[in-house]
Every structure is written in C-alpha cells, then in structure tokens.
Scaffold this motif. Sequence first.
Motif, PDB file in Angstrom:
ATOM      1  N   VAL A  75       0.899  -1.241  -0.031  1.00 35.04           N
ATOM      2  CA  VAL A  75       0.152   0.051  -0.191  1.00 35.04           C
ATOM      3  C   VAL A  75       0.881   1.147  -0.148  1.00 35.04           C
ATOM      4  O   VAL A  75       0.526   2.113  -0.851  1.00 35.04           O
ATOM      5  N   GLU A  76       1.860   1.245   0.797  1.00 38.79           N
ATOM      6  CA  GLU A  76       2.698   2.409   1.023  1.00 38.79           C
ATOM      7  C   GLU A  76       3.384   2.708  -0.328  1.00 38.79           C
ATOM      8  O   GLU A  76       3.661   3.765  -0.702  1.00 38.79           O
ATOM      9  N   GLN A  77       4.012   1.706  -1.033  1.00 39.67           N
ATOM     10  CA  GLN A  77       4.743   1.880  -2.107  1.00 39.67           C
ATOM     11  C   GLN A  77       3.915   1.862  -3.477  1.00 39.67           C
ATOM     12  O   GLN A  77       4.535   2.020  -4.486  1.00 39.67           O
ATOM     13  N   PHE A  78       2.516   1.896  -3.304  1.00 38.15           N
ATOM     14  CA  PHE A  78       1.856   2.044  -4.336  1.00 38.15           C
ATOM     15  C   PHE A  78       1.543   3.074  -5.357  1.00 38.15           C
ATOM     16  O   PHE A  78       1.471   4.255  -4.788  1.00 38.15           O
ATOM     17  N   GLU A  79       2.225   3.060  -6.321  1.00 39.00           N
ATOM     18  CA  GLU A  79       2.045   4.192  -7.435  1.00 39.00           C
ATOM     19  C   GLU A  79       1.134   3.942  -8.429  1.00 39.00           C
ATOM     20  O   GLU A  79       1.225   3.173  -9.211  1.00 39.00           O
ATOM     21  N   PRO A  80      -0.223   4.720  -8.599  1.00 39.59           N
ATOM     22  CA  PRO A  80      -1.185   4.342  -9.398  1.00 39.59           C
ATOM     23  C   PRO A  80      -0.986   4.676 -10.736  1.00 39.59           C
ATOM     24  O   PRO A  80      -0.206   5.623 -11.161  1.00 39.59           O
ATOM     25  N   ASP A  81      -1.302   3.771 -11.835  1.00 38.83           N
ATOM     26  CA  ASP A  81      -1.036   3.942 -13.106  1.00 38.83           C
ATOM     27  C   ASP A  81      -2.325   5.165 -13.500  1.00 38.83           C
ATOM     28  O   ASP A  81      -3.024   5.361 -12.686  1.00 38.83           O
ATOM     29  N   ASP A  82      -2.090   5.494 -14.865  1.00 32.35           N
ATOM     30  CA  ASP A  82      -3.007   6.481 -15.356  1.00 32.35           C
ATOM     31  C   ASP A  82      -4.367   6.112 -14.834  1.00 32.35           C
ATOM     32  O   ASP A  82      -5.194   7.185 -14.380  1.00 32.35           O
ATOM     33  N   GLU A  83      -4.891   4.981 -15.117  1.00 33.24           N
ATOM     34  CA  GLU A  83      -6.333   4.581 -15.056  1.00 33.24           C
ATOM     35  C   GLU A  83      -6.668   4.595 -13.829  1.00 33.24           C
ATOM     36  O   GLU A  83      -7.645   5.021 -13.107  1.00 33.24           O
ATOM     37  N   MET A  84      -5.983   4.095 -12.621  1.00 29.27           N
ATOM     38  CA  MET A  84      -6.297   4.228 -11.127  1.00 29.27           C
ATOM     39  C   MET A  84      -6.064   5.391 -10.595  1.00 29.27           C
ATOM     40  O   MET A  84      -6.889   5.854  -9.855  1.00 29.27           O
ATOM     41  N   ALA A  85      -4.912   6.363 -11.069  1.00 29.39           N
ATOM     42  CA  ALA A  85      -5.002   7.735 -10.602  1.00 29.39           C
ATOM     43  C   ALA A  85      -6.375   8.362 -10.938  1.00 29.39           C
ATOM     44  O   ALA A  85      -6.793   9.122 -10.290  1.00 29.39           O
ATOM     45  N   ALA A 115      -1.016   7.712   3.734  1.00 28.41           N
ATOM     46  CA  ALA A 115      -2.142   8.512   4.472  1.00 28.41           C
ATOM     47  C   ALA A 115      -1.958  10.010   4.055  1.00 28.41           C
ATOM     48  O   ALA A 115      -2.913  10.850   3.869  1.00 28.41           O
ATOM     49  N   ASP A 116      -0.734  10.486   4.473  1.00 22.57           N
ATOM     50  CA  ASP A 116      -0.194  11.925   4.352  1.00 22.57           C
ATOM     51  C   ASP A 116      -0.809  12.298   2.922  1.00 22.57           C
ATOM     52  O   ASP A 116      -0.950  13.513   2.579  1.00 22.57           O
ATOM     53  N   GLU A 117      -0.106  11.361   1.900  1.00 20.83           N
ATOM     54  CA  GLU A 117      -0.260  12.002   0.458  1.00 20.83           C
ATOM     55  C   GLU A 117      -1.763  11.947   0.217  1.00 20.83           C
ATOM     56  O   GLU A 117      -2.153  12.943  -0.653  1.00 20.83           O
ATOM     57  N   ALA A 118      -2.743  10.995   0.754  1.00 18.66           N
ATOM     58  CA  ALA A 118      -3.955  11.089   0.221  1.00 18.66           C
ATOM     59  C   ALA A 118      -4.687  12.286   0.656  1.00 18.66           C
ATOM     60  O   ALA A 118      -5.511  12.836   0.204  1.00 18.66           O
ATOM     61  N   PHE A 119      -4.191  12.663   2.267  1.00 16.61           N
ATOM     62  CA  PHE A 119      -4.658  13.888   2.833  1.00 16.61           C
ATOM     63  C   PHE A 119      -4.570  15.020   2.029  1.00 16.61           C
ATOM     64  O   PHE A 119      -5.245  15.710   1.890  1.00 16.61           O
ATOM     65  N   VAL A 146      10.094   3.509   7.736  1.00 18.09           N
ATOM     66  CA  VAL A 146      11.203   2.608   7.069  1.00 18.09           C
ATOM     67  C   VAL A 146      10.892   2.325   5.559  1.00 18.09           C
ATOM     68  O   VAL A 146      11.603   2.155   4.756  1.00 18.09           O
ATOM     69  N   ILE A 147       9.607   2.699   5.132  1.00 17.72           N
ATOM     70  CA  ILE A 147       9.390   2.179   3.805  1.00 17.72           C
ATOM     71  C   ILE A 147       9.486   3.348   2.897  1.00 17.72           C
ATOM     72  O   ILE A 147       9.296   4.479   3.192  1.00 17.72           O
ATOM     73  N   ASP A 148      10.364   2.898   2.001  1.00 23.38           N
ATOM     74  CA  ASP A 148      10.882   3.915   0.730  1.00 23.38           C
ATOM     75  C   ASP A 148       9.550   4.096  -0.402  1.00 23.38           C
ATOM     76  O   ASP A 148       9.206   3.214  -0.859  1.00 23.38           O
ATOM     77  N   ARG A 149       9.154   5.311  -0.159  1.00 25.39           N
ATOM     78  CA  ARG A 149       7.986   5.611  -1.047  1.00 25.39           C
ATOM     79  C   ARG A 149       8.450   6.299  -2.251  1.00 25.39           C
ATOM     80  O   ARG A 149       7.483   6.724  -2.904  1.00 25.39           O
ATOM     81  N   GLY A 150       9.807   6.418  -2.562  1.00 29.09           N
ATOM     82  CA  GLY A 150      10.281   7.140  -3.732  1.00 29.09           C
ATOM     83  C   GLY A 150      10.181   8.656  -3.983  1.00 29.09           C
ATOM     84  O   GLY A 150      10.046   9.417  -2.748  1.00 29.09           O
ATOM     85  N   THR A 151       9.845   9.107  -5.050  1.00 31.20           N
ATOM     86  CA  THR A 151       9.567  10.459  -5.266  1.00 31.20           C
ATOM     87  C   THR A 151       8.256  10.914  -6.023  1.00 31.20           C
ATOM     88  O   THR A 151       7.664   9.727  -6.917  1.00 31.20           O
ATOM     89  N   ARG A 152       7.745  12.074  -6.155  1.00 27.94           N
ATOM     90  CA  ARG A 152       6.558  12.217  -7.045  1.00 27.94           C
ATOM     91  C   ARG A 152       7.229  13.367  -7.960  1.00 27.94           C
ATOM     92  O   ARG A 152       7.307  14.634  -7.417  1.00 27.94           O
ATOM     93  N   GLY A 153       7.630  13.201  -9.183  1.00 26.51           N
ATOM     94  CA  GLY A 153       8.436  13.934 -10.027  1.00 26.51           C
ATOM     95  C   GLY A 153       9.798  14.044  -9.346  1.00 26.51           C
ATOM     96  O   GLY A 153      10.380  13.386  -9.143  1.00 26.51           O
ATOM     97  N   GLN A 154      10.186  15.579  -9.112  1.00 28.77           N
ATOM     98  CA  GLN A 154      11.297  15.886  -8.553  1.00 28.77           C
ATOM     99  C   GLN A 154      11.142  15.936  -6.968  1.00 28.77           C
ATOM    100  O   GLN A 154      12.214  16.116  -6.252  1.00 28.77           O
ATOM    101  N   THR A 155      10.170  15.563  -6.666  1.00 28.32           N
ATOM    102  CA  THR A 155       9.932  15.823  -5.025  1.00 28.32           C
ATOM    103  C   THR A 155       9.805  14.576  -4.123  1.00 28.32           C
ATOM    104  O   THR A 155       8.851  13.594  -4.705  1.00 28.32           O
ATOM    105  N   PRO A 156      10.551  14.438  -3.221  1.00 29.43           N
ATOM    106  CA  PRO A 156      10.389  13.206  -2.162  1.00 29.43           C
ATOM    107  C   PRO A 156       8.957  13.072  -1.802  1.00 29.43           C
ATOM    108  O   PRO A 156       8.510  14.013  -1.711  1.00 29.43           O
ATOM    109  N   ALA A 157       8.651  11.708  -1.956  1.00 30.30           N
ATOM    110  CA  ALA A 157       7.159  11.321  -1.558  1.00 30.30           C
ATOM    111  C   ALA A 157       7.268  11.661   0.046  1.00 30.30           C
ATOM    112  O   ALA A 157       8.186  11.544   0.734  1.00 30.30           O
TER     113      ALA A 157
END
Lengths: 116, 364
Positions: A68-78, B22-26, B6-17
């Motif tokens: 869940v934490e690492q989920f990145e939606p594809d275009d359809e899911m986004a 939950a924070d992202e959804a909020f 601890v879970i690496d969530r990567g980046t969103r474009g140039q920005t660290p996730a």
Amino acid sequence: MLDQTPLDYVKDLPGFERGHPHYFKDPMIDHLLEIVMMIGGELWVERDRRLIMEHLLESKGSVTQTMVEQFEPDDEMAEKLSTARDHFTKRVFGCLYDTDEHTDVGDFFNVIGKEG
Amino acid sequence: MLRNDVIDRGTRGQTPALNTRADEAFLDYISDMRNTLMHGTHKRVEEQSAAALEKAGLTENLWPDRVYDMRTTMTDVPEVASWLRAKRSLQEAYWQTIVDSYSSRQDEFLHMLEVSDSEGPGSVHWDPDFKYPDYATVDIHIQPGGYVADPLCGLHYDYGTKVFFGGMNDGDALHAKMCGKTAIPKDGQVNRAMDIGCAIGQFSCALKRRFPDAEVWGMDIGAPMVRYAHSRAAKQGLDVNFAQMASEKLNSPDNHFDLVTAHLLFHELPEPIIKQTIAEVYRVLRPGGTFVLWDFPSDAAADGRFSGFMRYMDAADNGEPYSCEFVSCDVETLIPQAGFILRYDDLDDIARHGRIGDKPEQRT
C-alpha cells in the motif's frame, strides 16, 4: 547584517499568528467549519486506502502494508482515485460549491502571464 | 494517521514522496478542497462581497485607511467568512501535514543536503552566519519557519507549492511556460543569466534548459532554499549555480549579467527593498542587458474592489505582508527611475510579457 527597520505593522496584521484569525463573530463557527473539513480529510484517507487495497487484491491477490505504501497508481487508477475524490468532496461540500461558473488554479498564471 | 519510518516511497516527480500514503491522500484531498471551496466559489463570493461593500458605501479610497471596515463588512457575509475560513484552514493543514510527514526523515534529508553541497553539476554557496534582515523572517504563505528558519524549508516549499498548484505545476510545467515567455536582450545574447529570489530553483532550472550554454545563477536570501535548489537541480543533471544573497545586496560584479529575472519575488519585499533591488539589478546587468519582472499586476490594473480586498486579506491572513506595498508602489515608474527603459508601459502588454526593463547601452 543589513540594517532594516523592524516592520512592526506586520506583527499587527490579524493573521500573523497561527490560529488567530477568526472570520465569524462567534469563533466556534470557525472551529466547527475547520473540524468538518479535517474530518472530511480523514474520511478520504480511509477511502483512498480501501480503494488501493481492493485494487491490489484484485490485481495481485494479496496486500501488505508495504504494498500500500509503495503503491503508485497507473493513469487509469489515478483517474479512478481522482474521480472518487472529486465526487466525495462535491457530495459533502456541494452546498457551498457554485456549479455554474468557477475559476481554477490555472487562472493564477493567467494573471501574471496572460496568454496572447 | 499511520506512520511508517522505514518504507521507501520514492519520489513524486522531483519531489520526495511524503512519509505515508495517508499523508499523500490527505494532501490530495486538501488540493481538491482548494479547488472546490476556493476557486469553485470565487465568483459567488466576489458578487456577494461587491454587493456588501456597495451597501456599506465602501466604494473608493479603501486602501490603506478603510481595510478594517472592509474586513468587518465582508466577513458579515456568511459565504465570504466561510470562504476565508476554508482558505486559512486548508493552508494551515497542508503546511503542517508536510512538515510533520517529512520530520521523521529529517536526518536523512539533512544528510542529503550536506552531501549535495559539495557535489555537482552546478554549485551552491551559502553562509552559515548570514544575518537575515527582519523583513525576511516572516512565515511567508504561513509556511512554518518561512523561507529561512527551518533547514528543510526548501523541501517543505517543494511539496507545498505542488498542493498550491493542484498538480498543474508538476514537472515545473508552469515555470517552464513562464520562462519560455521571458524576454531576452534585444541583441539576443544570453551568456549569463541570474534568477533572483529563486526559492527552490524551478525558474532557474527552466532558464538553464532554455539557455543550455549560458552560465545560470539562482539567488535567494534563504540558505535552506538555495541548498535544496542545488540538490534538486543536480538531481536533474543541470549545471546551475545557486547562492545565498539578499536581492538588495547582490554579491556580483557590475555590468556582469545579460539577463536578470525575478519570478514572484517582488510581492514578498517591502517597498524600500524593492527600490534597492531594482538598483542592484541595474548595477549587475551589462549595458543592453534585460531585467524581467514577473509578478502581480499593479493596483491600477486591479479589476475591482474585491481584488483589492482579497490582496489585503492575503497580506493579513496568508503571510503575504508586503504584497499590498508592491501592488501600490507603482513599480512601472520605479524601474525607469533606476535607469531602465521599460519595454512596455501598456498594462495589457505588461500582463502578457511582464515588466521588462532594458539597461541602456550608455547610461542616460
């Protein structure tokens, strides 16, 4: 150090300190509106998580916290999440929303960099 | 909310996730709410505000003497008060969520900046003993710590503006667009460009992409800003130099740059600093060089009383304390007073092209 005169008037502005500005005569109305908006956020967080978990269960057959934490939606899911969120906010706050005519955030850049 | 460090969530474009889904959804929700409750109701609020002001006889000469009367009159309208409440609450909520979310990885981000300080491409120059002038220490946009006090304020600003633009500036798309519209010297030569008040370097990077062979500098008063800007640019492989400087005291040689840009800086400066900054830009530009100022329209171009009121409210309640000074300082007059030739003086042209000041080949 640059020698600038302290701009005291800034500190007199009503919104300078966090939590101070109230817009209703009864500040409790401000508080209640804020509480409602924040509850909306917490509700959406739960719905977002459920939609992702359902998606993962359907597509992967299992779900873990890491997935869940690492989920990145594809275009359809986004798009699905975005549409669900839009419906959610409009359903809850629609009484305040003007559906006839509205601006969007893109208009900001049309103010300082008009097309044409 | 669920926290997981601890879970690496990567980046969103140039920005660290952010730290959690939950924070992202909020913040996705906050961003949508800004569109629904602020942009989506703006027209109706504007009409009701105008009617309330008319009824109260508040029709002219409102700034600065009668702004408190305006505030009282307009907040008596429930829709206006609700609009302002939503704006303030959503603004506070997104900043606090960002700060809280990143805080559990603070050491990691600080280490990232330390490593990046000495790595290229590009460079960063900052002074740990820099003494900030008072005007720069306010919480701009009510971002906690403003642009100078929190060592991670560049990171916070990065995600905060993502929320502000509702995703429209992802990939720095709007900065690229504005940079593409930016005028250049009439002789077409751009070998050295400087972006003052560069924040996290989005416009500076756009300059580098537009002028890949030019030496590009981004200047900002906030050390955390230029450090993050350098880290962000280097990750994109862009050779941009960043330096901590006050715009009114640029540590650059005379007659040095071909192009100086200021993108959304001036409305964050008090009027005396605006005047000093224009003089400094004139000094560092070479003869024939060009200054391009992108910012809010001056007061004369404002489209009615509501916009004036909203500017005041933004100043008062959204950490934009100097924006009223900027829009009323007649910057279109200050620029030529410093020696520039203003390329356009028609307000509609200025809205399209920005304020463009050309430094004469010979000082007049």
